[in-house]
Design an enzyme around this catalytic site. Structure first.
Site, short mmCIF file in Angstrom:
data_model
loop_
_atom_site.label_atom_id
_atom_site.label_comp_id
_atom_site.label_asym_id
_atom_site.label_seq_id
_atom_site.Cartn_x
_atom_site.Cartn_y
_atom_site.Cartn_z
N HIS A 1 -4.43 -4.29 0.36
CA HIS A 1 -4.18 -4.84 1.69
C HIS A 1 -4.63 -6.30 1.77
O HIS A 1 -5.62 -6.61 2.45
CB HIS A 1 -4.91 -4.02 2.75
CG HIS A 1 -4.25 -2.72 3.08
ND1 HIS A 1 -3.10 -2.65 3.84
CD2 HIS A 1 -4.59 -1.45 2.75
CE1 HIS A 1 -2.75 -1.37 3.98
NE2 HIS A 1 -3.62 -0.63 3.33
N GLU B 1 -3.53 -8.50 3.51
CA GLU B 1 -3.36 -8.99 4.88
C GLU B 1 -4.53 -8.63 5.79
O GLU B 1 -4.63 -9.15 6.92
CB GLU B 1 -2.07 -8.41 5.48
CG GLU B 1 -2.16 -6.99 6.04
CD GLU B 1 -2.15 -5.90 4.99
OE1 GLU B 1 -2.19 -4.71 5.37
OE2 GLU B 1 -2.11 -6.21 3.77
N CYS C 1 0.82 -1.21 0.00
CA CYS C 1 0.00 0.00 0.00
C CYS C 1 0.86 1.27 0.00
O CYS C 1 1.54 1.53 -0.97
CB CYS C 1 -0.99 -0.02 1.17
SG CYS C 1 -2.37 1.14 0.92
#
EC number: 2.3.1.46
Length: 313
Positions: free
Chosen positions: A235, A237, A142
């Site tokens: 993102h 994650e 990001c």
């Protein structure tokens, strides 16, 4: 194979409850295997939450991974206990003379801040420059992807008028690229950023392999030819409720955020969100570890050499 982390790290108990194989330092020391050394530079405010998210993705690999956590400076944190930082995080001075197989640089809530106004910008540039000669492959996530593109290609910061927030459809462009092995032709991934990554702009001003894009979110995944730098603009994650928590936070601060796209059933924030990107996130990190790190890194990290890396796909 497991990830190896300090026995008392809070993430260890969380991951064990999810039946993720976490190996103690004591047990790992008895195995005759050269584990991968991965360093995570955690720039997010809520460090315990973020480290747990990344450790979860790193765990889903047949490779044993030793993870070390790095902080950008020694300033006190408003969101993470000092004791936690002192016990589990290293300063750059403690690692700068060592080599690592992989480096992950997380995002940061700095989307509307100019690079030169970021308080640790010079220090971050030092770490990114250091990685060129001390790390086999670096994964920029990001905001870090935008920072990495500035350092490597001197690309100016490009910002959207409205924040991009939600779960977006992406399509792949180089299906035989190692990082994309096992990917569906179309997949979902979350975004939460102001940064703008135009496919046309990156194609014109860089020599990156652009691997996945979205009509709404732009470039999602790109790598340098040698796979030593991997840029992820979203993102993967994120936990199921991370976008929700950000949305509620922004509402509480008097902002008027748009409801995250394709996230809540029926676009109703009262409905629990559905995590539709989990398998993609695990596959992306597994491929990065295997094809960008393990297949490229020297067995003896003490003999790290930039010239030793192949550029074959």
């Amino acid at each position: 194979m497991p990830i190896r982390i300090p026995d008392q790290l809070p993430a260890a108990d969380v991951l064990r409850t999810e039946n993720i194989f976490v190996m103690s330092e004591t047990r790992a020391a008895s195995q005759e295997i050269r584990p991968l050394r991965v360093l995570i530079l955690n720039l997010m405010p809520k460090k315990i939450e973020t480290e747990t998210q990344f450790l979860r993705l790193l765990s889903n690999s047949p490779l044993q991974v030793n993870v070390e956590l790095l902080r950008i400076d020694d300033r006190p944190s408003k969101n993470t206990p000092t004791e936690h930082l002192d016990n589990f995080y290293r300063q750059f001075e403690m690692v700068k003379n060592r080599n690592f197989d992989g480096l992950i640089i997380t995002g940061a809530p700095l989307g509307l801040v100019q690079f030169e106004d970021v308080i640790y910008w010079d220090h971050l540039k030092t770490i990114m420059e250091w990685a060129k000669s001390h790390v086999t492959s670096t994964l920029y996530v990001c905001w870090a992807a935008q920072a990495g593109l500035k350092l490597l290609y001197d690309l100016p910061k490009k910002t959207r008028k409205e924040k991009l927030s939600g779960v977006y459809h992406h399509r792949i462009h180089k299906p035989y690229h190692p990082v994309l092995r096992g990917f569906d032709d179309s997949f979902l991934a979350p975004h939460s950023r102001y940064a703008d990554f135009s496919p046309e702009y990156l194609a014109e001003h860089t020599d990156l392999d652009i691997l996945a894009t979205s009509d709404d979110a732009g470039v999602y995944l790109a790598t340098t030819k040698d796979k030593r730098n991997v840029f992820v603009t979203g993102h993967p994650e994120y936990d199921p409720h991370t976008l929700h928590n950000e949305y509620i936070r922004d509402l509480g601060e008097g902002m008027e955020p748009a409801i995250p796209v394709n996230y809540y059933p029926n676009d109703n924030p009262d409905n629990p969100p559905i995590a539709s990107w989990r398998s993609h996130g695990h596959l992306l990190f597994s491929n990065w570890l295997n094809y960008c790190v393990y297949q490229q890194t020297p067995y003896d990290l003490d003999h790290f050499s930039e010239e030793a890396f192949t550029k074959d796909e």
